[in-house]
Motif scaffolding. Structure first.
Motif, PDB file in Angstrom:
ATOM      1  N   GLY A   1      67.795  59.622  12.807  1.00  0.00           N
ATOM      2  CA  GLY A   1      67.322  59.149  11.761  1.00  0.00           C
ATOM      3  C   GLY A   1      65.658  59.921  11.646  1.00  0.00           C
ATOM      4  N   ALA A   2      65.807  60.214  12.042  1.00  0.00           N
ATOM      5  CA  ALA A   2      64.045  60.816  12.694  1.00  0.00           C
ATOM      6  C   ALA A   2      63.910  61.341  11.388  1.00  0.00           C
ATOM      7  CB  ALA A   2      63.492  61.026  13.400  1.00  0.00           C
ATOM      8  N   THR A   3      62.395  61.421  10.601  1.00  0.00           N
ATOM      9  CA  THR A   3      61.539  61.450   9.695  1.00  0.00           C
ATOM     10  C   THR A   3      60.958  62.238  10.358  1.00  0.00           C
ATOM     11  OG1 THR A   3      61.310  59.885   8.795  1.00  0.00           O
ATOM     12  CG2 THR A   3      63.581  60.790   7.473  1.00  0.00           C
ATOM     13  N   GLY A   4      60.188  63.249   9.115  1.00  0.00           N
ATOM     14  CA  GLY A   4      58.596  63.596   9.220  1.00  0.00           C
ATOM     15  C   GLY A   4      58.370  64.096  10.503  1.00  0.00           C
ATOM     16  N   ILE A   5      59.031  64.807  11.301  1.00  0.00           N
ATOM     17  CA  ILE A   5      59.439  65.217  12.492  1.00  0.00           C
ATOM     18  C   ILE A   5      57.911  66.671  12.018  1.00  0.00           C
ATOM     19  CG2 ILE A   5      60.524  66.082  15.051  1.00  0.00           C
ATOM     20  CD1 ILE A   5      62.685  64.934  13.042  1.00  0.00           C
ATOM     21  N   LYS A   6      57.075  66.401  13.999  1.00  0.00           N
ATOM     22  CA  LYS A   6      56.241  67.818  13.827  1.00  0.00           C
ATOM     23  C   LYS A   6      56.411  67.916  15.367  1.00  0.00           C
ATOM     24  CE  LYS A   6      52.450  66.352  11.470  1.00  0.00           C
ATOM     25  NZ  LYS A   6      51.440  66.054  11.567  1.00  0.00           N
ATOM     26  N   LEU A   7      56.881  69.393  15.225  1.00  0.00           N
ATOM     27  CA  LEU A   7      57.054  70.129  16.515  1.00  0.00           C
ATOM     28  C   LEU A   7      55.611  70.475  16.871  1.00  0.00           C
ATOM     29  CD1 LEU A   7      58.780  71.424  18.512  1.00  0.00           C
ATOM     30  CD2 LEU A   7      59.124  73.900  16.769  1.00  0.00           C
ATOM     31  N   MET A   8      55.166  70.929  18.229  1.00  0.00           N
ATOM     32  CA  MET A   8      54.554  71.498  19.289  1.00  0.00           C
ATOM     33  C   MET A   8      54.498  72.015  20.314  1.00  0.00           C
ATOM     34  SD  MET A   8      52.210  67.969  19.355  1.00  0.00           S
ATOM     35  CE  MET A   8      50.490  68.387  20.515  1.00  0.00           C
ATOM     36  N   SER A   9      54.580  73.157  20.048  1.00  0.00           N
ATOM     37  CA  SER A   9      54.216  74.417  21.171  1.00  0.00           C
ATOM     38  C   SER A   9      52.969  74.658  21.312  1.00  0.00           C
ATOM     39  CB  SER A   9      55.101  75.619  20.451  1.00  0.00           C
ATOM     40  OG  SER A   9      56.578  75.129  20.114  1.00  0.00           O
ATOM     41  N   ILE A  10      52.954  75.092  22.715  1.00  0.00           N
ATOM     42  CA  ILE A  10      51.340  75.677  23.031  1.00  0.00           C
ATOM     43  C   ILE A  10      51.413  77.140  22.574  1.00  0.00           C
ATOM     44  CG2 ILE A  10      50.206  76.677  24.967  1.00  0.00           C
ATOM     45  CD1 ILE A  10      51.130  73.817  25.873  1.00  0.00           C
ATOM     46  N   ILE A  11      52.372  78.028  22.983  1.00  0.00           N
ATOM     47  CA  ILE A  11      53.019  79.231  22.165  1.00  0.00           C
ATOM     48  C   ILE A  11      54.077  79.333  21.329  1.00  0.00           C
ATOM     49  CG2 ILE A  11      52.950  81.712  23.070  1.00  0.00           C
ATOM     50  CD1 ILE A  11      51.336  81.397  25.550  1.00  0.00           C
ATOM     51  N   ALA A  12      54.062  80.636  20.260  1.00  0.00           N
ATOM     52  CA  ALA A  12      55.664  80.837  19.554  1.00  0.00           C
ATOM     53  C   ALA A  12      55.886  81.894  19.579  1.00  0.00           C
ATOM     54  CB  ALA A  12      54.840  80.143  18.190  1.00  0.00           C
ATOM     55  N   ALA A  13      56.594  82.709  19.125  1.00  0.00           N
ATOM     56  CA  ALA A  13      57.191  84.049  19.081  1.00  0.00           C
ATOM     57  C   ALA A  13      57.644  84.062  17.642  1.00  0.00           C
ATOM     58  CB  ALA A  13      58.300  84.021  20.197  1.00  0.00           C
ATOM     59  N   PRO A  14      57.363  85.011  16.581  1.00  0.00           N
ATOM     60  CA  PRO A  14      57.603  85.088  15.696  1.00  0.00           C
ATOM     61  C   PRO A  14      59.440  84.795  15.153  1.00  0.00           C
ATOM     62  CG  PRO A  14      56.355  86.951  15.840  1.00  0.00           C
ATOM     63  CD  PRO A  14      56.345  86.349  17.176  1.00  0.00           C
ATOM     64  N   GLU A  15      59.934  85.336  16.129  1.00  0.00           N
ATOM     65  CA  GLU A  15      61.450  85.220  16.313  1.00  0.00           C
ATOM     66  C   GLU A  15      61.677  83.200  15.714  1.00  0.00           C
ATOM     67  OE1 GLU A  15      60.717  89.139  18.171  1.00  0.00           O
ATOM     68  OE2 GLU A  15      60.344  86.950  17.692  1.00  0.00           O
TER      69      GLU A  15
ATOM     70  N   LEU B   1      69.619  66.729  16.497  1.00  0.00           N
ATOM     71  CA  LEU B   1      69.589  65.367  17.471  1.00  0.00           C
ATOM     72  C   LEU B   1      68.953  64.518  16.672  1.00  0.00           C
ATOM     73  CD1 LEU B   1      71.035  64.161  19.428  1.00  0.00           C
ATOM     74  CD2 LEU B   1      69.401  64.967  20.737  1.00  0.00           C
ATOM     75  N   LEU B   2      67.597  64.546  16.424  1.00  0.00           N
ATOM     76  CA  LEU B   2      67.065  63.801  16.254  1.00  0.00           C
ATOM     77  C   LEU B   2      66.260  63.269  14.505  1.00  0.00           C
ATOM     78  CD1 LEU B   2      63.339  64.757  17.634  1.00  0.00           C
ATOM     79  CD2 LEU B   2      64.403  62.866  18.263  1.00  0.00           C
ATOM     80  N   LYS B   3      67.165  64.242  13.987  1.00  0.00           N
ATOM     81  CA  LYS B   3      67.391  64.194  12.462  1.00  0.00           C
ATOM     82  C   LYS B   3      68.633  63.577  12.159  1.00  0.00           C
ATOM     83  CE  LYS B   3      66.415  67.954  10.750  1.00  0.00           C
ATOM     84  NZ  LYS B   3      65.832  69.146   9.645  1.00  0.00           N
TER      85      LYS B   3
END
Length: 208
Positions: free
Chosen positions: A150-164, A145-147
């Motif tokens: 027109g957004a570019t160079g987006i960083k995703l911040m997550s406190i905890i992530a799963a490998p999946e 949706l962000l792309k």
């Protein structure tokens, strides 16, 4: 896809209390906000600077201040709101956007019910905030949706992530940098991160 693991001792200490099922909602909210603030130091390491002059009480000084694109924080509702609170303490001038998604309990796929973004999102450095990167479906949908806007160079911040979840982002959005405080073992049959911390939204707001 680049993964940045922010494993500062202060973050790991706070994360231990966040994981504890006996931590109440008030402390949980505060800890999540504090971890988000600490993670933002690393996530924003590459913000552009420019030189200017200021007058100190003693003499003129050359200093460096933020330049370039302005910032936008985009929270995936509802749990992402707690990350906004912490990061705004660092960058109070950042604009805030919201994307409302819930996970279909049968398919585990995201369903969008709300989206409100800054009108100039394409001109800003965007940080997408999703505390728990589980299946990656919600974050992938929000990135798309962000792309589209027109957004570019987006960083995703997550406190905890799963490998999946990381694998899903790498497949769908390989150009995205992901900043995390921990990568856990796996997802269980219900799509929850193991060992994780349970349902972040329920623990933040005291709901079930």
């Amino acid at each position: 896809m680049r993964i940045t693991l922010v494993d500062h001792p202060l973050i790991q200490h706070k994360l231990a209390h966040i994981r504890d099922k006996n931590t109440g909602s008030k402390d949980f909210r505060e800890l999540m906000s504090e971890v988000s603030l600490l993670m933002a130091y690393e996530a924003m390491r590459d913000l552009e600077l420019e030189e200017k002059e200021v007058e100190t009480p003693v003499a003129r000084a050359r200093v460096r201040v933020l330049s370039g694109k302005k910032l936008a924080l985009v929270a995936i509702l509802r749990a992402g709101l707690v990350m906004v609170d912490g990061i705004l303490k660092l960058v109070p001038a950042a604009r805030v956007g919201h994307i409302g998604l819930y996970r279909d309990p049968e398919t585990l796929s995201p369903v969008q019910y709300y989206a409100k973004l800054p009108s100039d999102i394409a001109e800003r450095r965007v940080f997408l905030l999703d505390p728990m990167l589980a299946t990656g479906g919600s974050a992938s949908h929000a990135l798309a949706l962000l792309k589209e806007k027109g957004a570019t160079g987006i960083k995703l911040m997550s406190i905890i992530a799963a490998p999946e979840g990381l694998e899903r982002i790498a497949r769908d959005h390989p150009e995205t940098e992901v900043v995390v405080a921990a990568v856990d073992e796996r997802l269980n049959d219900h799509g929850y991160i193991v060992p994780g911390l349970g349902d972040a939204g329920d623990r933040i707001y005291g709901t079930k």
